[in-house]
Write a protein that holds these residues in place. Structure first.
Motif, PDB file in Angstrom:
ATOM      1  N   LYS A 123       0.840  -1.192   0.000  1.00  0.00           N
ATOM      2  CA  LYS A 123       0.000   0.000   0.000  1.00  0.00           C
ATOM      3  C   LYS A 123       0.880   1.248   0.000  1.00  0.00           C
ATOM      4  O   LYS A 123       2.075   1.173   0.255  1.00  0.00           O
ATOM      5  N   PRO A 124       0.317   2.421  -0.315  1.00  0.00           N
ATOM      6  CA  PRO A 124       1.101   3.653  -0.228  1.00  0.00           C
ATOM      7  C   PRO A 124       1.797   3.737   1.130  1.00  0.00           C
ATOM      8  O   PRO A 124       1.179   3.500   2.167  1.00  0.00           O
ATOM      9  N   ASN A 125       3.071   4.101   1.130  1.00  0.00           N
ATOM     10  CA  ASN A 125       3.922   3.832   2.273  1.00  0.00           C
ATOM     11  C   ASN A 125       4.959   4.926   2.481  1.00  0.00           C
ATOM     12  O   ASN A 125       5.445   5.505   1.513  1.00  0.00           O
ATOM     13  N   TRP A 126       5.307   5.166   3.748  1.00  0.00           N
ATOM     14  CA  TRP A 126       6.279   6.213   4.070  1.00  0.00           C
ATOM     15  C   TRP A 126       7.590   5.641   4.611  1.00  0.00           C
ATOM     16  O   TRP A 126       8.440   6.392   5.080  1.00  0.00           O
ATOM     17  N   GLY A 127       7.795   4.326   4.543  1.00  0.00           N
ATOM     18  CA  GLY A 127       9.068   3.750   4.964  1.00  0.00           C
ATOM     19  C   GLY A 127      10.217   4.284   4.126  1.00  0.00           C
ATOM     20  O   GLY A 127      10.090   4.444   2.904  1.00  0.00           O
ATOM     21  N   SER A 128      11.362   4.548   4.762  1.00  0.00           N
ATOM     22  CA  SER A 128      12.452   5.243   4.067  1.00  0.00           C
ATOM     23  C   SER A 128      13.544   4.320   3.524  1.00  0.00           C
ATOM     24  O   SER A 128      14.480   4.802   2.892  1.00  0.00           O
ATOM     25  N   TYR A 129      13.438   2.995   3.739  1.00  0.00           N
ATOM     26  CA  TYR A 129      14.369   2.074   3.083  1.00  0.00           C
ATOM     27  C   TYR A 129      13.788   1.774   1.692  1.00  0.00           C
ATOM     28  O   TYR A 129      13.423   0.652   1.373  1.00  0.00           O
ATOM     29  N   ALA A 130      13.685   2.783   0.870  1.00  0.00           N
ATOM     30  CA  ALA A 130      12.933   2.638  -0.378  1.00  0.00           C
ATOM     31  C   ALA A 130      13.339   3.729  -1.358  1.00  0.00           C
ATOM     32  O   ALA A 130      13.970   4.727  -0.990  1.00  0.00           O
ATOM     33  N   ASP A 131      12.962   3.521  -2.607  1.00  0.00           N
ATOM     34  CA  ASP A 131      13.197   4.550  -3.623  1.00  0.00           C
ATOM     35  C   ASP A 131      12.285   5.758  -3.415  1.00  0.00           C
ATOM     36  O   ASP A 131      12.679   6.900  -3.657  1.00  0.00           O
ATOM     37  N   TYR A 132      11.048   5.499  -3.007  1.00  0.00           N
ATOM     38  CA  TYR A 132      10.066   6.569  -2.841  1.00  0.00           C
ATOM     39  C   TYR A 132       9.369   6.428  -1.486  1.00  0.00           C
ATOM     40  O   TYR A 132       9.201   5.317  -0.968  1.00  0.00           O
ATOM     41  N   ALA A 133       8.953   7.574  -0.936  1.00  0.00           N
ATOM     42  CA  ALA A 133       8.127   7.580   0.267  1.00  0.00           C
ATOM     43  C   ALA A 133       6.870   8.398  -0.029  1.00  0.00           C
ATOM     44  O   ALA A 133       6.948   9.489  -0.602  1.00  0.00           O
ATOM     45  N   TRP A 134       5.733   7.831   0.332  1.00  0.00           N
ATOM     46  CA  TRP A 134       4.423   8.450   0.122  1.00  0.00           C
ATOM     47  C   TRP A 134       3.989   9.038   1.453  1.00  0.00           C
ATOM     48  O   TRP A 134       3.729   8.298   2.410  1.00  0.00           O
ATOM     49  N   LEU A 135       3.944  10.363   1.550  1.00  0.00           N
ATOM     50  CA  LEU A 135       3.621  11.027   2.804  1.00  0.00           C
ATOM     51  C   LEU A 135       2.146  11.403   2.809  1.00  0.00           C
ATOM     52  O   LEU A 135       1.708  12.239   2.008  1.00  0.00           O
ATOM     53  N   PRO A 136       1.349  10.804   3.683  1.00  0.00           N
ATOM     54  CA  PRO A 136      -0.091  11.092   3.697  1.00  0.00           C
ATOM     55  C   PRO A 136      -0.388  12.474   4.260  1.00  0.00           C
ATOM     56  O   PRO A 136       0.453  13.098   4.919  1.00  0.00           O
ATOM     57  N   ASN A 137      -1.579  12.949   4.008  1.00  0.00           N
ATOM     58  CA  ASN A 137      -2.060  14.182   4.621  1.00  0.00           C
ATOM     59  C   ASN A 137      -1.968  14.038   6.140  1.00  0.00           C
ATOM     60  O   ASN A 137      -2.420  13.046   6.707  1.00  0.00           O
ATOM     61  N   GLY A 138      -1.348  15.001   6.802  1.00  0.00           N
ATOM     62  CA  GLY A 138      -1.192  14.946   8.254  1.00  0.00           C
ATOM     63  C   GLY A 138       0.188  14.524   8.690  1.00  0.00           C
ATOM     64  O   GLY A 138       0.516  14.640   9.876  1.00  0.00           O
ATOM     65  N   MET A 139       1.022  14.022   7.769  1.00  0.00           N
ATOM     66  CA  MET A 139       2.396  13.647   8.114  1.00  0.00           C
ATOM     67  C   MET A 139       3.289  14.858   7.852  1.00  0.00           C
ATOM     68  O   MET A 139       3.550  15.227   6.705  1.00  0.00           O
ATOM     69  N   ALA A 140       3.739  15.475   8.932  1.00  0.00           N
ATOM     70  CA  ALA A 140       4.477  16.730   8.824  1.00  0.00           C
ATOM     71  C   ALA A 140       5.814  16.539   8.118  1.00  0.00           C
ATOM     72  O   ALA A 140       6.544  15.577   8.384  1.00  0.00           O
ATOM     73  N   PHE A 141       6.103  17.455   7.206  1.00  0.00           N
ATOM     74  CA  PHE A 141       7.419  17.475   6.576  1.00  0.00           C
ATOM     75  C   PHE A 141       7.905  18.910   6.505  1.00  0.00           C
ATOM     76  O   PHE A 141       7.102  19.859   6.495  1.00  0.00           O
ATOM     77  N   TYR A 142       9.241  19.067   6.479  1.00  0.00           N
ATOM     78  CA  TYR A 142       9.844  20.395   6.520  1.00  0.00           C
ATOM     79  C   TYR A 142      10.926  20.516   5.454  1.00  0.00           C
ATOM     80  O   TYR A 142      11.745  19.611   5.280  1.00  0.00           O
TER      81      TYR A 142
END
Length: 361
Positions: A123-142
C-alpha cells in the motif's frame, strides 16, 4: 503502474527487497524520492522481534530525507509554512497525526490515539528504506534550508528529535548542570550535543566502543568512561570522582539495554533527573530500590515519539551546528536498498556510528 524498490520485513529476522507500487500523492500529501534513509537501533529491535510483533509485511525505515517528486492537491508549503515545490529536499516526522483525538487536541502529546505507524508494504507507504516515500495528509514534513547538508541532518535522524522530546518531558539541561549519558549511539551522541550547546558544566558518556566514545568527545563530552572490563560500582566511583559529591544532576539513558536502567537510577544525584530514552525496544524488567527515588528526591521520565515540532527544531539545530561540529562525518556507512540487512547488522554489532540507506547505490 510505476514501481520502486523497498526493503521489506516479511517476518521476524527476514528482510527482502521488493518492487512496490509508486502511487501519486493524496490531497494534502506528497510523494518524495528518498535521498537518505537512516538506519536506527529501533529498526534492529523491530526486525529481531525484541520490540514486539509487527503487522507484516512492512517497509522499514522511519528516518528520511527526500526530494519532492509530486505534491498533492492543495499543498504549496511545508508544515511550517515555508513554500515548497517539486525538487525541494524535505525531512519528515514519520507519524501522521489525526488532529482529532484526546492526545492530539487536549493533551498536545504524541503518539496520537489514531496513528498508523506501519502500513502494508504493497500500500502507499512512508518507509524510508525505499526509492520513494508516500507522505499522507497529516504527516508533517519540513523543507531543508538551502545550505543544509543532508548528511548532517541524517546523522542524528530520529535521535535528535528524540532527545529534544526527552528534555521537554524531563526538563532542559541548563548552565551548571552535570550530565551523564549512558550509551554513545546516535541518541546518546545527540544528548551529548544538546547538553553541550545548552551550557552543561560537565558531560560524561559511557559506552563499550572506544570509537563511539571518541566521537562523543568531539561533540562536547568532557569525559568518557568505557564499559569494557568495568563494573557498575567502579563506574559509579569514576563518576563521583569527576562530578563530586552532588553527582549527576541529569542522567540520560540512551543505551537501549535493560541493565542500564538500575545503573542510571544509581548514578542520578540527589534532586537529579533521570530521562529514559533508549529502552523502547528492550522489553523486560529490572530491579531497583524504590526508596532511592524518594531519598534522592529524583524525577524519572520516559519519552517516545517526538512531536513534529521536535523534527523541525532538530532540522534547524543540526543545520546551525553542521560546521561547528562534525555532524556529517557521523554517517559511517552508506548502503543500497538491497543491502539493508548489512546495514542492520552493522548497527547491531555496534561497529557503525550511523549507517544510511542510499537508494542510488
Amino acid at each position: 503502474m510505476k514501481y520502486g524498490r523497498a526493503a521489506v520485513m516479511v517476518e521476524t529476522n527476514r528482510v527482502e527487497t521488493w518492487d512496490v507500487p509508486v502511487v501519486a500523492p493524496e490531497p494534502g500529501g506528497a510523494l518524495v524520492r528518498v535521498v537518505l534513509g537512516g538506519v536506527c537501533g529501533s529498526d534492529v529491535h523491530i526486525v529481531s522481534g525484541e520490540a514486539g510483533s509487527m503487522p507484516f509485511p512492512i517497509i522499514l525505515g522511519h528516518e528520511g530525507i527526500g526530494r519532492i517528486e509530486q505534491l498533492g492537491a492543495g499543498v504549496s508549503a511545508d508544515y511550517a509554512g515555508t513554500p515548497v515545490k517539486a525538487g525541494d529536499l524535505v525531512y519528515w516526522a514519520p507519524i501522521a497525526l489525526c488532529h482529532r483525538c484526546h492526545s492530539c487536541t487536549v493533551l498536545d502529546q504524541t503518539p496520537c490515539d489514531n496513528s498508523t505507524f506501519f502500513q502494508h508494504a504493497e500500500k502507499p507507504n512512508w518507509g524510508s528504506y525505499a526509492d520513494y516515500a508516500w507522505l499522507p495528509n497529516g504527516m508533517a514534513f519540513y523543507r531543508l534550508p538551502d545550505h543544509a547538508d543532508p548528511d548532517a541532518i541524517a546523522a542524528l535522524g530520529c535521535a535528535l528529535p528524540t532527545v529534544l522530546r526527552g528534555f521537554e518531558q524531563g526538563g532542559p539541561v541548563g548552565l551548571g548542570d552535570t550530565v551523564v549519558v549512558q550509551g554513545a549511539g546516535p541518541v546518546g551522541l545527540a544528548a551529548v550535543l544538546v547538553a553541550a550547546v545548552s551550557g552543561a558544566q560537565k558531560i560524561i558518556v559511557l559506552d563499550h566502543s572506544d570509537k563511539r566514545l571518541e566521537v562523543a568527545m568531539s561533540l562536547g563530552a568532557t569525559a568518557a568512561i568505557s564499559l569494557k572490563g568495568s563494573s557498575a560500582d567502579e563506574r559509579k566511583r569514576q563518576v563521583a570522582d569527576l562530578l563530586g559529591p552532588r553527582g549527576a544532576s541529569v542522567v540520560v539513558e540512551a543505551a537501549g539495554a535493560l541493565p542500564a536502567f538500575p545503573e542510571g537510577v544509581d548514578l542520578t544525584g540527589t534532586h537529579g533527573r533521570y530521562i529514559v530514552l533508549g529502552l523502547w525496544g528492550a522489553i523486560g524488567t529490572q530491579p531497583i530500590a524504590p526508596r532511592d527515588l524518594t531519598i534522592k528526591n529524583m524525577k524519572v521520565t520516559g519519552a517516545t515519539f517526538a512531536k513534529p515540532k521536535h523534527y523541525y527544531e532538530a532540522l534547524h539545530l543540526a543545520t546551525r551546528l553542521q560546521e561547528r561540529y562534525p555532524l556529517a562525518g557521523l554517517v559511517s556507512h552508506r548502503v543500497g536498498i538491497a543491502d539493508a540487512n548489512k546495514a542492520l547488522a552493522l548497527v547491531k554489532s555496534g561497529e557503525a556510528i550511523k549507517p544510511v540507506i542510499d537508494p542510488t547505490l
